[in-house]
Design a protein around this motif. Structure first.
Motif, mmCIF file in Angstrom:
data_model
loop_
_atom_site.group_PDB
_atom_site.id
_atom_site.type_symbol
_atom_site.label_atom_id
_atom_site.label_comp_id
_atom_site.label_asym_id
_atom_site.label_seq_id
_atom_site.Cartn_x
_atom_site.Cartn_y
_atom_site.Cartn_z
ATOM 1 N N ASP A 297 -10.951 -7.278 -3.333
ATOM 2 C CA ASP A 297 -10.719 -6.110 -2.495
ATOM 3 C C ASP A 297 -9.415 -5.420 -2.874
ATOM 4 O O ASP A 297 -9.350 -4.191 -2.905
ATOM 5 C CB ASP A 297 -10.698 -6.508 -1.022
ATOM 6 C CG ASP A 297 -10.613 -5.304 -0.114
ATOM 7 O OD1 ASP A 297 -11.461 -4.393 -0.255
ATOM 8 O OD2 ASP A 297 -9.701 -5.263 0.729
ATOM 9 N N HIS A 298 -8.390 -6.197 -3.196
ATOM 10 C CA HIS A 298 -7.112 -5.605 -3.614
ATOM 11 C C HIS A 298 -7.285 -4.803 -4.895
ATOM 12 O O HIS A 298 -6.774 -3.690 -5.013
ATOM 13 C CB HIS A 298 -6.067 -6.709 -3.819
ATOM 14 C CG HIS A 298 -4.763 -6.193 -4.308
ATOM 15 N ND1 HIS A 298 -4.420 -6.202 -5.650
ATOM 16 C CD2 HIS A 298 -3.719 -5.628 -3.663
ATOM 17 C CE1 HIS A 298 -3.227 -5.666 -5.793
ATOM 18 N NE2 HIS A 298 -2.775 -5.314 -4.597
ATOM 19 N N ARG A 299 -8.025 -5.363 -5.843
ATOM 20 C CA ARG A 299 -8.280 -4.630 -7.092
ATOM 21 C C ARG A 299 -9.047 -3.341 -6.816
ATOM 22 O O ARG A 299 -8.743 -2.296 -7.398
ATOM 23 C CB ARG A 299 -9.064 -5.507 -8.060
ATOM 24 C CG ARG A 299 -8.250 -6.615 -8.646
ATOM 25 C CD ARG A 299 -9.073 -7.420 -9.604
ATOM 26 N NE ARG A 299 -8.320 -8.549 -10.111
ATOM 27 C CZ ARG A 299 -8.832 -9.488 -10.868
ATOM 28 N NH1 ARG A 299 -10.104 -9.442 -11.225
ATOM 29 N NH2 ARG A 299 -8.074 -10.485 -11.286
ATOM 30 N N SER A 300 -10.047 -3.418 -5.956
ATOM 31 C CA SER A 300 -10.848 -2.243 -5.620
ATOM 32 C C SER A 300 -9.994 -1.172 -4.943
ATOM 33 O O SER A 300 -10.078 0.015 -5.296
ATOM 34 C CB SER A 300 -12.004 -2.644 -4.709
ATOM 35 O OG SER A 300 -12.680 -1.514 -4.245
ATOM 36 N N GLN A 301 -9.184 -1.571 -3.975
ATOM 37 C CA GLN A 301 -8.335 -0.618 -3.266
ATOM 38 C C GLN A 301 -7.301 0.003 -4.204
ATOM 39 O O GLN A 301 -7.007 1.198 -4.112
ATOM 40 C CB GLN A 301 -7.636 -1.298 -2.084
ATOM 41 C CG GLN A 301 -8.575 -1.773 -1.005
ATOM 42 C CD GLN A 301 -9.318 -0.636 -0.339
ATOM 43 O OE1 GLN A 301 -8.808 0.464 -0.192
ATOM 44 N NE2 GLN A 301 -10.544 -0.907 0.058
ATOM 45 N N THR A 302 -6.740 -0.801 -5.098
ATOM 46 C CA THR A 302 -5.764 -0.276 -6.061
ATOM 47 C C THR A 302 -6.414 0.750 -6.982
ATOM 48 O O THR A 302 -5.837 1.800 -7.254
ATOM 49 C CB THR A 302 -5.167 -1.428 -6.886
ATOM 50 O OG1 THR A 302 -4.580 -2.377 -5.992
ATOM 51 C CG2 THR A 302 -4.096 -0.926 -7.832
ATOM 52 N N ILE B 298 -10.305 -11.434 -1.134
ATOM 53 C CA ILE B 298 -9.069 -10.670 -0.988
ATOM 54 C C ILE B 298 -8.606 -10.127 -2.329
ATOM 55 O O ILE B 298 -8.201 -8.960 -2.427
ATOM 56 C CB ILE B 298 -7.982 -11.534 -0.327
ATOM 57 C CG1 ILE B 298 -8.343 -11.784 1.134
ATOM 58 C CG2 ILE B 298 -6.608 -10.898 -0.455
ATOM 59 C CD1 ILE B 298 -7.502 -12.847 1.809
ATOM 60 N N VAL B 299 -8.675 -10.939 -3.372
ATOM 61 C CA VAL B 299 -8.260 -10.490 -4.703
ATOM 62 C C VAL B 299 -9.152 -9.345 -5.179
ATOM 63 O O VAL B 299 -8.656 -8.320 -5.677
ATOM 64 C CB VAL B 299 -8.278 -11.667 -5.707
ATOM 65 C CG1 VAL B 299 -8.140 -11.178 -7.133
ATOM 66 C CG2 VAL B 299 -7.174 -12.661 -5.376
#
Length: 61
Positions: free
Chosen positions: A33-38, A30-31
């Motif tokens: 993926d959040h960095r990637s999406q941001t 999740i962490v």
């Protein structure tokens, strides 16, 4: 305090360790993926693409 888990101690400990490992892997996923999406969102905003949620209610396309 040491608890006696009986003859199933290895199964119980292994089960808890596996569950903890799965939770840690999910948190890491999740962490990342959040960095990637941001980062993808920043790249889109830099290229001129804007979010629809960023417009006010009175703006028309």
């Amino acid at each position: 305090m040491i608890m006696s888990l009986g003859p199933y101690a290895s199964f119980i400990v292994t089960s808890y360790a596996a569950a903890a490992l799965v939770v840690v892997i999910l948190i890491c996923w999740i962490v990342l993926d959040h960095r990637s999406q941001t980062q993808r969102l920043r790249e889109l905003e830099r290229s001129g693409v804007t979010r629809r949620s960023g417009r006010s209610a009175t703006d028309r396309p």
